[in-house]
Design a protein around this motif. Structure first.
Motif, PDB file in Angstrom:
ATOM      1  N   UNK A 106      10.151   6.175  -1.738  1.00  0.00           N
ATOM      2  CA  UNK A 106      11.508   6.030  -2.243  1.00  0.00           C
ATOM      3  C   UNK A 106      12.442   6.757  -1.288  1.00  0.00           C
ATOM      4  N   UNK A 107      13.199   6.002  -0.512  1.00  0.00           N
ATOM      5  CA  UNK A 107      14.126   6.570   0.459  1.00  0.00           C
ATOM      6  C   UNK A 107      15.280   5.602   0.642  1.00  0.00           C
TER       7      UNK A 107
ATOM      8  N   UNK B 178       9.032   0.950  -1.494  1.00  0.00           N
ATOM      9  CA  UNK B 178       8.010   0.113  -0.867  1.00  0.00           C
ATOM     10  C   UNK B 178       6.680   0.851  -0.938  1.00  0.00           C
ATOM     11  N   UNK B 179       5.603   0.165  -0.553  1.00  0.00           N
ATOM     12  CA  UNK B 179       4.265   0.729  -0.617  1.00  0.00           C
ATOM     13  C   UNK B 179       3.606   0.686   0.753  1.00  0.00           C
ATOM     14  N   UNK B 180       2.836   1.738   1.066  1.00  0.00           N
ATOM     15  CA  UNK B 180       1.990   1.730   2.253  1.00  0.00           C
ATOM     16  C   UNK B 180       0.603   2.200   1.836  1.00  0.00           C
ATOM     17  N   UNK B 181      -0.388   1.757   2.575  1.00  0.00           N
ATOM     18  CA  UNK B 181      -1.771   2.143   2.298  1.00  0.00           C
ATOM     19  C   UNK B 181      -2.156   3.329   3.167  1.00  0.00           C
TER      20      UNK B 181
ATOM     21  N   UNK C 156       9.546   8.366   8.636  1.00  0.00           N
ATOM     22  CA  UNK C 156      10.675   8.384   7.713  1.00  0.00           C
ATOM     23  C   UNK C 156      11.777   9.232   8.328  1.00  0.00           C
ATOM     24  N   UNK C 157      13.005   8.862   8.051  1.00  0.00           N
ATOM     25  CA  UNK C 157      14.137   9.610   8.580  1.00  0.00           C
ATOM     26  C   UNK C 157      14.893  10.256   7.436  1.00  0.00           C
TER      27      UNK C 157
ATOM     28  N   UNK D  48      14.075  11.711   0.225  1.00  0.00           N
ATOM     29  CA  UNK D  48      12.795  11.082   0.559  1.00  0.00           C
ATOM     30  C   UNK D  48      11.738  11.607  -0.410  1.00  0.00           C
ATOM     31  N   UNK D  49      11.177  10.704  -1.213  1.00  0.00           N
ATOM     32  CA  UNK D  49      10.128  11.082  -2.157  1.00  0.00           C
ATOM     33  C   UNK D  49       8.987  10.078  -2.045  1.00  0.00           C
TER      34      UNK D  49
END
Length: 227
Positions: free
Chosen positions: A9-10, A15-18, A36-37, A92-93
């Motif tokens: 969550x940003x 979105x999702x990543x593995x 991530x920024x 960013x979480x």
């Protein structure tokens, strides 16, 4: 056992990543497994370590810390649903999800959804080129399309004049808002270099290394991340 996921969550949206590596790195650095920024995110911020079937998150000496469920940690074992915050703000979480758990329909970052959205935006811009519209309308539509398919907050376009020098044409913000040209009067150093070399440029953070000395005026405008 299915590989766990991170729900991100940003400002780019959920979105999702593995987590598909035993050492999964997170930070602003372009070589990070998850880049991530954010103003609170360090270049090498944290990593998720696999040990057998368990996973731990480890802070790599980040400037503003790593938090799990609101508590600052150096290292912590992760359980399904744990919320990882990078830095003191909530910009960013990350939510740790064990394999096979419900993911609320969020898209995988490897899916084609983002590519299709980008294609639609670019096609809108290309259609404008053949629509007989005046140049200013075309440039505005192209700029809006670019903002629609990226997480950028604002952007601007410059075109070369007959002398081969770049001139400001239009600036837009998300929501189809026109910005005054004076806003970008001193932020043309990177565009001019890209135009000169023909090479694209991505700057994760203008505060890194010696970049502040080179781009002081751009930073004064509140711009830190540049594509």
């Amino acid at each position: 056992m299915a590989a766990p996921l991170l729900q991100i969550n940003d400002p780019q949206g959920p979105r999702l990543v593995t987590i598909d590596k035993p050492v999964y790195t997170i930070g602003r650095r372009s070589t990070a497994d998850l880049q991530v920024t954010g103003t609170d995110v360090s270049r090498d911020h944290a990593e998720i370590l696999q040990s057998g079937e368990s996973y731990r998150v480890h802070d790599k000496g980040s400037r503003y810390g790593t938090f799990v469920n609101g508590e600052e940690i150096i290292e912590r074992e992760l359980n399904h649903g744990d919320r990882i915050r990078l830095g003191k703000s909530d910009a960013v979480e990350l939510v740790f999800l064990t394999g096979g758990k419900e993911t609320s329909g969020l898209r995988e970052s490897t899916s084609g959804a983002a590519d299709l959205r980008q294609m639609a935006g670019l096609l809108d811009g290309l259609r404008a080129l053949g629509s007989g519209r005046v140049l200013d309308e075309v440039l505005t539509l192209v700029m809006d399309s670019a903002l629609d398919v990226t997480p950028a907050d604002r952007g601007f376009l410059m075109l070369a004049n007959r002398e081969g020098e770049l001139e400001f044409k239009t600036a837009r913000a998300k929501g189809r808002i026109t910005l005054p040209g004076t806003t970008f009067a001193t932020s043309s150093k990177i565009p001019r270099e890209v135009f000169r070399t023909g090479q694209s440029c991505i700057v994760g953070d203008l505060m890194d290394g010696d970049l502040p000395d080179l781009h002081g005026r751009t930073l004064q405008l509140g711009i830190r991340h540049v594509l």
